[in-house]
Write an enzyme that holds these catalytic residues in place. Structure first.
Site, PDB file in Angstrom:
ATOM      1  N   ASN A   6       0.866  -1.186   0.000  1.00 31.30           N
ATOM      2  CA  ASN A   6       0.000   0.000   0.000  1.00 31.30           C
ATOM      3  C   ASN A   6       0.904   1.238   0.000  1.00 31.30           C
ATOM      4  OD1 ASN A   6      -1.810   2.048   0.475  1.00 31.30           O
ATOM      5  ND2 ASN A   6      -2.433   1.351   2.510  1.00 31.30           N
ATOM      6  N   TRP A   7       1.032   1.834  -1.170  1.00 31.66           N
ATOM      7  CA  TRP A   7       1.953   2.980  -1.296  1.00 31.66           C
ATOM      8  C   TRP A   7       1.422   4.225  -0.598  1.00 31.66           C
ATOM      9  CZ3 TRP A   7       3.536   3.084  -7.222  1.00 31.66           C
ATOM     10  CH2 TRP A   7       4.177   1.879  -7.541  1.00 31.66           C
ATOM     11  N   LYS A   8       0.157   4.181  -0.175  1.00 27.90           N
ATOM     12  CA  LYS A   8      -0.467   5.363   0.436  1.00 27.90           C
ATOM     13  C   LYS A   8      -0.177   6.583  -0.452  1.00 27.90           C
ATOM     14  CE  LYS A   8      -0.185   3.173   4.929  1.00 27.90           C
ATOM     15  NZ  LYS A   8      -0.130   3.325   6.378  1.00 27.90           N
ATOM     16  N   GLU A  94      -6.791   4.875   7.931  1.00 31.38           N
ATOM     17  CA  GLU A  94      -6.558   6.273   7.541  1.00 31.38           C
ATOM     18  C   GLU A  94      -7.767   6.861   6.800  1.00 31.38           C
ATOM     19  OE1 GLU A  94      -2.786   5.478   5.675  1.00 31.38           O
ATOM     20  OE2 GLU A  94      -1.951   5.042   7.651  1.00 31.38           O
ATOM     21  N   GLY A 168       2.990   2.498  10.793  1.00 30.79           N
ATOM     22  CA  GLY A 168       3.927   3.594  10.539  1.00 30.79           C
ATOM     23  C   GLY A 168       5.060   3.695  11.545  1.00 30.79           C
ATOM     24  N   GLY A 231       2.859  -0.867   4.349  1.00 28.93           N
ATOM     25  CA  GLY A 231       2.815   0.561   4.030  1.00 28.93           C
ATOM     26  C   GLY A 231       4.167   1.109   3.659  1.00 28.93           C
TER      27      GLY A 231
HETATM   28  P1  13P Z   1       3.086   0.614   7.723  1.00 28.02           P
HETATM   29  O1  13P Z   1       3.634  -0.637   7.061  1.00 28.02           O
HETATM   30  O2  13P Z   1       3.725   1.857   7.241  1.00 28.02           O
HETATM   31  O3  13P Z   1       3.050   0.456   9.203  1.00 28.02           O
HETATM   32  O4  13P Z   1       1.564   0.744   7.244  1.00 28.02           O
HETATM   33  C1  13P Z   1       0.724  -0.323   7.386  1.00 28.02           C
HETATM   34  C2  13P Z   1      -0.503   0.010   6.633  1.00 28.02           C
HETATM   35  O5  13P Z   1      -1.265   0.870   7.069  1.00 28.02           O
HETATM   36  C3  13P Z   1      -0.739  -0.674   5.368  1.00 28.02           C
HETATM   37  O6  13P Z   1      -2.015  -0.452   4.889  1.00 28.02           O
END
Ligand code: 13P
Length: 248
Positions: A6-8, A94, A168, A231
């Site tokens: 998930n590149w957000k 999120e 995160g 993420g």
């Molecule tokens: P992180 O891997 O940055 O903790 O994020 C997890 C996440 O929200 C994936 O959707």
């Protein structure tokens, strides 16, 4: 194992997007036993789905519950399916933080499935309290998302357990293998209220929250999960390939 990146909003250039996809394709071709799914920001997806013959497939990070109407800025499941999107991350914490309800998540699940897109539904508590109230919270999230859906719809979901407190951070702050094992057992038991035992056993449960190349293997071993939703580490070329290697 299914590894979902998930590149957000981490990736903000076509150049970086192309590097990440090329590297993920190389890793997916080199290591067996891993299905790789990438969720870029929507404007980049079409760059990669057109004529895609690799083992890497694509997801959206969300989709709209509306379709084909006067809805400025919305991106429908039909549009994403037309682009070649195969999965959609729904109900991410999120997005829930921006007001998305369980009812809306269920509606999005329906829209996705109607277009042949597999929903990856995110659940997970904000914090762990000593009284274990978080277990009820997770159970309630499962209930609210599953209840409006038909048995057939429920069975097609990939469930992502993403505790908000672990998102995160660093690998040291991710869930422990013991806690993950317990949670996965608890989730499968909770799912038993909404589907037959056989369906709960075959439902894919993935974990997300500070997974990187250093903890992927230990979290994947004996915990009962079928993959990861990753993420920040998925937006790093070398790190993401190293995760694929670690779980292959
Ligand atoms: P992180 O891997 O940055 O903790 O994020 C997890 C996440 O929200 C994936 O959707």
């Amino acid at each position: 194992m299914i590894i979902i990146g998930n590149w957000k909003a981490y990736v903000e250039s076509e150049k970086k997007a192309k590097q990440l996809v090329a590297s993920a394709k190389r890793a997916a071709a080199s290591y067996t036993g891993v299905d790789v799914v990438l969720a870029p920001p929507v404007p980049y997806i079409g760059l990669f789905t057109t004529g895609n013959k690799s083992r890497v497939v694509f997801a959206s990070q969300d989709l709209s519950e509306t379709t084909g109407h006067a809805e400025t800025g919305e991106i429908s499941a039909a549009l994403l399916a037309d682009l070649g999107v195969q999965y959609s991350i729904l109900g991410h914490s999120e997005r829930r933080a921006r007001g998305e309800s369980d009812a809306l998540v269920s509606e999005k699940v329906r829209r996705a499935l109607a277009q042949g897109i597999t929903p990856i539904v995110c659940i997970g508590e904000r914090e762990r309290d000593p009284e274990a109230g978080y277990l009820y919270f997770v159970r309630e999230q499962i209930r609210s998302v599953m209840e409006p859906l038909s048995p057939k719809e429920r069975a097609q979901i990939v469930l992502a357990y993403e505790p908000i407190w672990a998102i995160g951070k660093t690998a040291l702050e991710a869930v422990s293998p013991t806690d993950l094992t317990e949670m996965v057992m608890y989730i499968r038991k909770a799912l038993g209220d909404f589907m037959p035992r056989k369906a709960t056993n075959s439902m894919r449960i993935v974990y997300g929250g500070s997974v990187d190349a250093t903890n992927a293997k230990v979290l994947a071993t004996g915990t009962g999960i079928q993959g990861f939703l990753i993420g920040h580490a998925s937006a790093e070329v070398k790190e993401f390939s190293a995760i694929i290697r670690a779980v292959s």
